[in-house]
Enzyme design. Sequence first.
Site, PDB file in Angstrom:
ATOM      1  N   LYS A  20       1.381   6.028 -15.303  1.00 47.24           N
ATOM      2  CA  LYS A  20       2.194   4.908 -14.805  1.00 47.24           C
ATOM      3  C   LYS A  20       1.411   4.189 -13.733  1.00 47.24           C
ATOM      4  CE  LYS A  20       6.374   2.997 -14.017  1.00 47.24           C
ATOM      5  NZ  LYS A  20       5.679   1.728 -14.267  1.00 47.24           N
ATOM      6  N   LYS A  73       0.362   9.560  -5.922  1.00 55.99           N
ATOM      7  CA  LYS A  73       1.594   8.923  -5.439  1.00 55.99           C
ATOM      8  C   LYS A  73       2.789   9.491  -6.202  1.00 55.99           C
ATOM      9  CE  LYS A  73       0.807   4.647  -4.628  1.00 55.99           C
ATOM     10  NZ  LYS A  73       0.626   3.198  -4.768  1.00 55.99           N
ATOM     11  N   LYS A  75      -3.587   2.624 -14.178  1.00 55.83           N
ATOM     12  CA  LYS A  75      -3.714   1.315 -13.537  1.00 55.83           C
ATOM     13  C   LYS A  75      -4.465   0.389 -14.473  1.00 55.83           C
ATOM     14  CE  LYS A  75      -2.632  -0.669  -9.564  1.00 55.83           C
ATOM     15  NZ  LYS A  75      -1.539  -0.323  -8.643  1.00 55.83           N
ATOM     16  N   THR A  94       9.092  -1.620  -2.819  1.00 50.59           N
ATOM     17  CA  THR A  94       7.910  -1.135  -2.094  1.00 50.59           C
ATOM     18  C   THR A  94       8.064  -1.431  -0.601  1.00 50.59           C
ATOM     19  OG1 THR A  94       6.613  -1.581  -4.067  1.00 50.59           O
ATOM     20  CG2 THR A  94       5.387  -1.157  -2.051  1.00 50.59           C
ATOM     21  N   ASN A 142       4.344  -9.711  -2.028  1.00 52.18           N
ATOM     22  CA  ASN A 142       5.535  -8.925  -2.382  1.00 52.18           C
ATOM     23  C   ASN A 142       5.763  -7.788  -1.386  1.00 52.18           C
ATOM     24  OD1 ASN A 142       6.540  -6.278  -3.706  1.00 52.18           O
ATOM     25  ND2 ASN A 142       7.523  -7.898  -4.862  1.00 52.18           N
ATOM     26  N   SER A 173      10.488   1.924 -10.053  1.00 55.43           N
ATOM     27  CA  SER A 173      10.008   1.726 -11.426  1.00 55.43           C
ATOM     28  C   SER A 173      10.468   2.893 -12.295  1.00 55.43           C
ATOM     29  CB  SER A 173       8.481   1.659 -11.461  1.00 55.43           C
ATOM     30  OG  SER A 173       8.047   0.329 -11.335  1.00 55.43           O
TER      31      SER A 173
END
Length: 416
Positions: free
Chosen positions: A71, A95, A107, A191, A222, A350
């Site tokens: 992810k 993470k 990624k 986030t 963001n 997410s």
Amino acid sequence: MSTESLNPLVNAQKQIKAACDLLGLDPAVYEMLKEPMRVLEVSIPVRMDDGSLRVFKGWRSQHNDALGPTKGGIRFHQNVNLDEVKALSMWMTFKCGVLGLPYGGGKGGVCVDPTKLSKRELEQLSRGYIRAIATIVGPELDIPAPDVGTNAEIMAWMVDEYSKIKGYNSFGVITGKPLILGGSKGRTDATGYGVALTAREGAKRLGMDFNKCTVALQGFGNVGSYSGLYLHRLGGKVIAVTDVFGGIYNKDGIDIEKLMEHVKKTGSVVNFPGTTSINNEQLLSLDVDILALCALENQITADNADTIKAKMIVEGANGPVTPEADKILDSKGIFVCPDILTNAGGVMVSYFEWVQNLTNLYWSEEEVKQRQEEGMVEAFKAVYDLAQQYKVNMRTAAYMISIKRVYEAMKARGWV
Ligand SMILES: NC(=O)c1ccc[n+]([C@@H]2O[C@H](COP(=O)([O-])OP(=O)(O)OC[C@H]3O[C@@H](n4cnc5c(N)ncnc54)[C@H](O)[C@@H]3O)[C@@H](O)[C@H]2O)c1
């Protein structure tokens, strides 16, 4: 100038090695974790508005899937390169591990300046990229999301293109989608909300009254804008903000909601009424309680770490402090909340989005926020307690927790 490495892959490897050594793991574990298990490099042809054909280079890196499907976001930026994408996918593994999510790290990235493309060109590139990596992504395989230079609209094009390839709607393949296409409430600001929660928890541990904390904020995209908003809502006073164009300062505090409107209209924080201008270097060395780094990697290096006066740093961005700088900050007694913990709110929500897509049962914003707060406060506590126990910094403790999880999953599978 120091000669330290600013290559994020080298830095990620150093962080992993330090934690593997502290955990006393077999060297083979580091060998397995120091590189991604799979990387795909793609070329994406796009017919430009002037009729010419341009070919963009892109990558998707899948670091480790011992704990579940990989992810991680997709970055559109002119400096994206293979090592950066690999490092970012590694940070995603750890993470997810630190939060206990059932995911490994992935990624993606395309080397492009998206601000130089027309909307049609951007859509063609987004669709071309997901077509190029379609065989290695999927709700049970690898689940992308937005990152720097990408957003919910781009995710919508990608989920549409992927669904066309499959012949059915596959909302669970990508997160960070618009609400109407299976997005989750509370995802856009997740986030930043997590950054603010982490700062609040850190302040508590340092015995600082959050309502009296001053904040300097680097980056107002963001992550930065919502970090600023929630830092302010939770009681902190944001006195300085920078973005790539410049910065602003007001010792009495900046109204973040009004600043967000200003940025929507003008594209930058610069010239926000009631503030004086400040540059990035000045912002980083302000005498504040909290420095929130929400722009890009390598912002605090061996060259400027000595100038930092903040009591606490929260890493909203990925990799904003280099390992060499970490040592200097440690020696100055600055409390650093590491990226893999601090900015994990995005992947956490997410994960909630993906769960909602797989179950077709959608949650209220309050439910999302409450679950996020519970998850992040619990993860913070685990990392803080381990850091105290082993007398290590928060970054090493966070890596120790997540590497142990990944190691246990690999061991249970018989990989190591
Ligand atoms: N978007 C997410 O959910 C998410 C989740 C976890 C981590 N991150 C990480 O957070 C960071 C920011 O991501 P984002 O999604 O907010 O990106 P973004 O593109 O929305 O915003 C980036 C911001 O940084 C500013 N900036 C760039 N270079 C700068 C410089 N040299 N000095 C000062 N400001 C500068 C830009 O002007 C912009 O305000 C990245 O490291 C990303 O990987 C993002």
